[in-house]
Design an enzyme around this catalytic site. Sequence first.
Site, mmCIF file in Angstrom:
data_model
loop_
_atom_site.group_PDB
_atom_site.id
_atom_site.type_symbol
_atom_site.label_atom_id
_atom_site.label_comp_id
_atom_site.label_asym_id
_atom_site.label_seq_id
_atom_site.Cartn_x
_atom_site.Cartn_y
_atom_site.Cartn_z
ATOM 1 N N TYR A 45 0.837 -1.209 0.000
ATOM 2 C CA TYR A 45 0.000 0.000 0.000
ATOM 3 C C TYR A 45 0.872 1.260 0.000
ATOM 4 O O TYR A 45 0.444 2.306 -0.476
ATOM 5 C CB TYR A 45 -0.864 0.045 1.271
ATOM 6 C CG TYR A 45 -2.133 -0.777 1.259
ATOM 7 C CD1 TYR A 45 -2.478 -1.580 0.173
ATOM 8 C CD2 TYR A 45 -3.001 -0.735 2.351
ATOM 9 C CE1 TYR A 45 -3.659 -2.320 0.195
ATOM 10 C CE2 TYR A 45 -4.183 -1.462 2.370
ATOM 11 C CZ TYR A 45 -4.504 -2.254 1.300
ATOM 12 O OH TYR A 45 -5.670 -2.982 1.313
ATOM 13 N N GLY A 46 2.053 1.126 0.585
ATOM 14 C CA GLY A 46 2.892 2.290 0.851
ATOM 15 C C GLY A 46 3.294 3.104 -0.357
ATOM 16 O O GLY A 46 3.674 4.266 -0.235
ATOM 17 N N CYS A 76 -2.456 -1.661 10.038
ATOM 18 C CA CYS A 76 -1.553 -1.149 9.010
ATOM 19 C C CYS A 76 -1.429 0.361 9.230
ATOM 20 O O CYS A 76 -2.439 1.071 9.212
ATOM 21 C CB CYS A 76 -2.168 -1.460 7.642
ATOM 22 S SG CYS A 76 -1.260 -0.779 6.247
ATOM 23 N N ASN A 77 -0.218 0.812 9.458
ATOM 24 C CA ASN A 77 0.003 2.246 9.683
ATOM 25 C C ASN A 77 -0.345 3.048 8.436
ATOM 26 O O ASN A 77 -0.882 4.152 8.519
ATOM 27 C CB ASN A 77 1.470 2.496 10.034
ATOM 28 C CG ASN A 77 1.873 1.856 11.345
ATOM 29 O OD1 ASN A 77 1.898 2.511 12.375
ATOM 30 N ND2 ASN A 77 2.186 0.576 11.323
ATOM 31 N N THR A 78 -0.039 2.483 7.269
ATOM 32 C CA THR A 78 -0.274 3.182 6.002
ATOM 33 C C THR A 78 -1.773 3.369 5.767
ATOM 34 O O THR A 78 -2.233 4.465 5.453
ATOM 35 C CB THR A 78 0.347 2.354 4.842
ATOM 36 O OG1 THR A 78 1.675 2.008 5.205
ATOM 37 C CG2 THR A 78 0.338 3.123 3.549
ATOM 38 N N CYS A 186 5.658 0.170 10.771
ATOM 39 C CA CYS A 186 4.986 -0.610 9.725
ATOM 40 C C CYS A 186 4.838 -2.010 10.297
ATOM 41 O O CYS A 186 5.820 -2.574 10.813
ATOM 42 C CB CYS A 186 5.837 -0.627 8.458
ATOM 43 S SG CYS A 186 5.315 -1.837 7.222
ATOM 44 N N HIS A 188 4.576 -4.840 9.059
ATOM 45 C CA HIS A 188 5.399 -5.885 8.444
ATOM 46 C C HIS A 188 6.756 -6.023 9.152
ATOM 47 O O HIS A 188 7.287 -7.116 9.295
ATOM 48 C CB HIS A 188 5.666 -5.571 6.972
ATOM 49 C CG HIS A 188 4.555 -5.928 6.044
ATOM 50 N ND1 HIS A 188 3.395 -5.204 5.963
ATOM 51 C CD2 HIS A 188 4.449 -6.930 5.131
ATOM 52 C CE1 HIS A 188 2.620 -5.742 5.030
ATOM 53 N NE2 HIS A 188 3.224 -6.799 4.517
#
Length: 265
Positions: A45-46, A76-78, A186, A188
Amino acid sequence: MVDNKNLAIGIFDSGMGGISVLAQAIKLMPNERYIYFGDSKNAPYGIKSPEAVRELCIYICDFFIEKGVKAIVVACNTATSAAIRDLRDRYDIPIIGMEPALKPATELESKGKIVVMATDMTLKEKKFSALMNKYGKEKDIVRLPCPKLVELIESGIVEGEAIEKSVKECFDGIDIDKVASIVLGCTHYIFLKDSIRAFAGDKVQIIDGNEGTARHLKDVLRNKKLLKNIEEDEIQLYIYNSKKDNEIIELSKKLLTFSLEKLEF
Ligand code: DGL
């Protein structure tokens, strides 16, 4: 009548990252039911536009609502940066978001740089600027996007030479001896905590928001009287992914086991 307490909690991410948040939630609330959705078909997404990410988030949350959930975690931070306000306007259940844990990093005694590893979008969006204004003003903060790491994790690689090499490349140009803390902004990157630790050494604090998010989720559910009160013998979990193949579900399960093993129960 459906008792909302017994509905599942929906957790999603652009792909595998949110599995690390799911593990924390399971650790804290083992009796809850969970539905995980990984959008691996559209990851990362980033590097997309905030509008595109918002649309994907709405699609996933509509799916959760159709399944019947009592709360949604944007793991998800994004996606949180791009969509949290729209999601909260659209749905009338609790929507829990994530943001880089800048506050605890700025509260540490140790002097030195604070490196925030997050996607380009997270680091450029208004939410992060607001965090910087609040906590980061007099601090030496380095913004570090590492898209290659997300790609490796999405292909199932979380340890070994390729990760070590990529972590080192990410920090190219940063003097690690001058770093006080690294914020994993993030979801991940949480899988890479050990590799990042091995690279950065023991003096550097590594901070992430997963535990705080799980605790916040529990508080919200408790306040809304939505905590499940039936004991379960095993984890109640359904995993979905936009990449409709079995391999990605297997990878999700593998990463969940990997994460659960690293969390002390
Ligand atoms: N896991 C996501 C986050 O926390 C980002 C990965 C992506 O770029 O899709 O920001």
